[in-house]
Design a protein around this motif. Structure first.
Motif, PDB file in Angstrom:
ATOM      1  N   THR A  15      -4.751 -16.706 -46.125  1.00  0.00           N
ATOM      2  CA  THR A  15      -6.116 -17.119 -46.416  1.00  0.00           C
ATOM      3  C   THR A  15      -7.090 -16.428 -45.483  1.00  0.00           C
ATOM      4  N   HIS A  16      -8.169 -15.928 -46.064  1.00  0.00           N
ATOM      5  CA  HIS A  16      -9.269 -15.376 -45.267  1.00  0.00           C
ATOM      6  C   HIS A  16     -10.474 -16.275 -45.499  1.00  0.00           C
ATOM      7  N   THR A  17     -11.020 -16.826 -44.415  1.00  0.00           N
ATOM      8  CA  THR A  17     -12.238 -17.627 -44.494  1.00  0.00           C
ATOM      9  C   THR A  17     -13.409 -16.731 -44.125  1.00  0.00           C
ATOM     10  N   TYR A  18     -14.380 -16.680 -45.021  1.00  0.00           N
ATOM     11  CA  TYR A  18     -15.540 -15.827 -44.776  1.00  0.00           C
ATOM     12  C   TYR A  18     -16.346 -16.330 -43.596  1.00  0.00           C
ATOM     13  N   ARG A  19     -16.868 -15.413 -42.796  1.00  0.00           N
ATOM     14  CA  ARG A  19     -17.673 -15.774 -41.632  1.00  0.00           C
ATOM     15  C   ARG A  19     -19.157 -15.858 -41.976  1.00  0.00           C
ATOM     16  N   ALA A  27      -4.453 -15.190 -50.883  1.00  0.00           N
ATOM     17  CA  ALA A  27      -3.598 -14.140 -51.441  1.00  0.00           C
ATOM     18  C   ALA A  27      -2.140 -14.533 -51.256  1.00  0.00           C
ATOM     19  N   GLU A  28      -1.307 -14.111 -52.196  1.00  0.00           N
ATOM     20  CA  GLU A  28       0.126 -14.373 -52.100  1.00  0.00           C
ATOM     21  C   GLU A  28       0.846 -13.072 -51.753  1.00  0.00           C
ATOM     22  N   VAL A  29       1.759 -13.144 -50.790  1.00  0.00           N
ATOM     23  CA  VAL A  29       2.545 -11.975 -50.398  1.00  0.00           C
ATOM     24  C   VAL A  29       3.567 -11.700 -51.500  1.00  0.00           C
ATOM     25  N   VAL A  30       3.510 -10.475 -52.057  1.00  0.00           N
ATOM     26  CA  VAL A  30       4.381 -10.087 -53.165  1.00  0.00           C
ATOM     27  C   VAL A  30       5.598  -9.309 -52.674  1.00  0.00           C
TER      28      VAL A  30
END
Length: 78
Positions: A15-19, A27-30
């Motif tokens: 997960t990326h939290t916007y600043r 995103a899921e690691v494929v």
């Protein structure tokens, strides 16, 4: 190998939290290719070949994918 990097597992959610704006992206690691340092991610129905390509698609600018997805700490600028 870079000791500061935290390698995720296939199926793990990043997960990326916007600043600068509200919200976050997940995103899921494929797949993981430790030999070449590539981690493929899926966001929605789109698959990206690397952490950085996924980060760039989400942010609209070039980004260090390891830092963007929280797998490596950003070093303070001197």
């Amino acid at each position: 190998m870079d000791q500061e990097k935290k390698w995720p597992k296939v199926g793990e959610k990043l997960t990326h939290t916007y600043r600068k704006k509200p919200g976050k992206v997940e995103a899921e690691v494929v797949s993981i290719d430790k030999e070449n340092g590539l981690i493929s991610l899926r966001i929605g129905k789109q698959t990206y070949p690397s952490l950085s390509s996924a980060a760039e698609a989400m942010s609209g600018a070039a980004a260090n994918g390891w830092i963007y997805w929280g797998l490596k700490k950003q070093r303070p600028k001197n």
